[in-house]
Motif scaffolding. Structure first.
Motif, mmCIF file in Angstrom:
data_model
loop_
_atom_site.group_PDB
_atom_site.id
_atom_site.type_symbol
_atom_site.label_atom_id
_atom_site.label_comp_id
_atom_site.label_asym_id
_atom_site.label_seq_id
_atom_site.Cartn_x
_atom_site.Cartn_y
_atom_site.Cartn_z
ATOM 1 N N GLN A 73 4.452 -7.255 -30.528
ATOM 2 C CA GLN A 73 3.616 -6.491 -29.604
ATOM 3 C C GLN A 73 2.132 -6.758 -29.858
ATOM 4 O OE1 GLN A 73 4.710 -4.568 -26.960
ATOM 5 N NE2 GLN A 73 2.522 -4.641 -26.473
ATOM 6 N N GLY A 74 1.761 -6.907 -31.126
ATOM 7 C CA GLY A 74 0.371 -7.214 -31.449
ATOM 8 C C GLY A 74 -0.064 -8.548 -30.875
ATOM 9 N N ARG A 85 1.273 -9.953 -28.240
ATOM 10 C CA ARG A 85 1.223 -9.775 -26.791
ATOM 11 C C ARG A 85 -0.082 -9.096 -26.376
ATOM 12 N NH1 ARG A 85 5.727 -7.025 -26.234
ATOM 13 N NH2 ARG A 85 6.988 -8.908 -26.049
ATOM 14 N N ASN A 86 -0.504 -8.139 -27.158
ATOM 15 C CA ASN A 86 -1.728 -7.400 -26.823
ATOM 16 C C ASN A 86 -2.973 -8.287 -26.839
ATOM 17 O OD1 ASN A 86 -0.203 -5.082 -26.593
ATOM 18 N ND2 ASN A 86 -0.767 -4.273 -28.606
ATOM 19 N N MET A 87 -2.962 -9.343 -27.638
ATOM 20 C CA MET A 87 -4.125 -10.226 -27.707
ATOM 21 C C MET A 87 -3.971 -11.460 -26.818
ATOM 22 S SD MET A 87 -3.602 -11.816 -31.554
ATOM 23 C CE MET A 87 -4.567 -13.300 -31.351
ATOM 24 N N GLY A 88 -2.958 -11.441 -25.974
ATOM 25 C CA GLY A 88 -2.771 -12.536 -25.036
ATOM 26 C C GLY A 88 -2.090 -13.744 -25.634
ATOM 27 N N SER A 89 -1.243 -13.510 -26.640
ATOM 28 C CA SER A 89 -0.550 -14.605 -27.296
ATOM 29 C C SER A 89 0.939 -14.279 -27.396
ATOM 30 C CB SER A 89 -1.146 -14.849 -28.689
ATOM 31 O OG SER A 89 -0.584 -15.989 -29.295
ATOM 32 N N SER A 90 1.667 -15.095 -28.129
ATOM 33 C CA SER A 90 3.089 -14.868 -28.339
ATOM 34 C C SER A 90 3.509 -15.620 -29.596
ATOM 35 C CB SER A 90 3.912 -15.367 -27.139
ATOM 36 O OG SER A 90 3.932 -16.792 -27.117
ATOM 37 N N THR A 115 -4.348 -18.222 -27.659
ATOM 38 C CA THR A 115 -4.166 -17.253 -26.583
ATOM 39 C C THR A 115 -3.947 -17.967 -25.247
ATOM 40 O OG1 THR A 115 -6.521 -17.118 -26.061
ATOM 41 C CG2 THR A 115 -5.695 -15.671 -27.807
ATOM 42 N N ARG A 133 -7.575 -16.576 -31.423
ATOM 43 C CA ARG A 133 -8.086 -15.277 -31.860
ATOM 44 C C ARG A 133 -7.460 -14.915 -33.212
ATOM 45 N NH1 ARG A 133 -7.726 -10.521 -27.603
ATOM 46 N NH2 ARG A 133 -8.644 -9.498 -29.430
#
Length: 345
Positions: A46-47, A49-54, A76, A82
């Motif tokens: 989830q962290g 995902r929150n920063m626009g990554s996976s 990202t 990031r």
């Protein structure tokens, strides 16, 4: 079963023992558990995902020795990287500066490329990945060493040791990056955060030229948030070379792709570093002058009180070499004794 056989067996045991003792961070298999396949936690996913990554996106790792920190950066959706998380390094070996030779118990510095083949799922230090030392730069300088790892177990003999919990998460992040189709990730290892203040603090180090070399790669990432392409030529790192294909590590360097912001920053930092070094030199000279003046004042005061002690001793105890017709007085000037009267009463 002759004596020769037992001699050979003994020699083999000795060689094996020496190999174990001299290995920096050995890779012997420990157990058959599945720790290398433990999934990332839901919080980590989830962290990201929150920063626009996976988990499948590219990653980069930075290590700073003096601060004892390891950073994991993730690519990202915008194409830049990031900072995802900072981990505390439990222990590393040696001092600030690169590794030179096998057995010096020094942890390496520089730029390294981590591939799936450098991952160690069955390390005797919980989990690990090899730094790839010696790399192209290290080899052209004749540096030697083996099994230089980032691992768990919180102990180091030339490696970067993390907690087991920390290396488990870092290992899983790397594993998922490879599963996402990325063939490698970059590992950058620095002596400290490459600010001019830190460079000035260590300006007398014999490693300064090397640190200035790798600082360019550090600053490129700071400005662009994308890992630089690195290679080696003229026995130095080169970042973002204009030529395609690998370079001759000892050959002539081609031009590098210019970045105006990076060039301006490097020039400004060089001037700032020179000013800081000059200021530090002036401060050192002032301190030395103050210490010399303080020492001189102390010697003068000691001499003054020593003189007073001598005079007082002469007043009350007499001076064996003094003229008996002279009487000492407090003023320090000799006074004649009274002349007897010649008049009769």
């Amino acid at each position: 079963m002759t004596a020769t056989f037992f001699h050979r067996l003994g020699a083999f045991v000795i060689v094996l023992w020496l190999g174990v003792g001299l290995a920096a961070c050995s890779n012997f298999v420990k157990g058959g558990d599945n720790r290398h396949n433990i999934p990332l936690s839901g919080g980590v996913v989830q962290g990201l995902r929150n920063m626009g990554s996976s988990p499948a996106e590219g990653m980069m790792v930075r290590i700073f020795k003096e601060e004892s920190t390891l950073e994991v950066w993730k690519k990202t959706s915008g194409g830049t990287y990031r900072l995802f998380k900072t981990y505390e390094i439990c222990a590393y070996s040696g001092d600030l500066g690169p590794k030179f030779k096998e057995g010096d118990r020094q942890s390496p510095e520089g730029f390294y490329t981590i591939t799936p083949g450098l991952m160690n799922p069955r390390s005797s230090y919980y989990l690990a990945f090899n730094t790839g030392f010696p790399n192209k730069f290290d080899r052209v300088h004749g540096r030697t060493g083996s099994d230089l790892m980032v691992h768990g177990d919180c102990s180091s003999r030339g490696c970067y040791a993390m907690t087991d919990e920390g290396i488990a998460e870092i290992y899983a992040l790397a594993r998922e990056t490879f599963r996402g189709g990325n063939t490698s990730f970059q590992l950058q290892i620095f002596p400290f955060r490459m600010t001019t203040a830190n460079m000035a603090k260590h300006s007398t180090s014999p490693h300064m030229d090397f640190w200035k070399d790798i600082k360019e790669g550090h600053d490129y990432f700071e400005l662009t948030k994308t890992p630089p392409v690195w290679d080696v030529c003229e026995k130095q790192y080169i970042f973002n070379p204009s030529s395609a294909g690998p370079l001759d590590a000892a050959g002539i360097c081609p031009p590098s792709v210019q970045n105006a912001a990076l060039t301006a920053k490097l020039q400004a930092d060089e001037a700032d570093l020179a000013n800081k070094a000059a200021s530090a030199q002036q401060a050192a000279e002032r301190k030395a002058a103050e210490e010399a003046a303080l020492k001189a004042r102390g010697e003068a005061v000691n001499g003054f009180f020593s003189g007073i002690g001598t005079n007082i001793g002469g007043l009350f105890g007499g001076n064996p070499g003094q003229d008996p017709n002279l009487a000492p007085v407090i003023s320090g000037k000799p006074a004649s004794l009274p002349t007897p009267s010649t008049q009769r009463p």
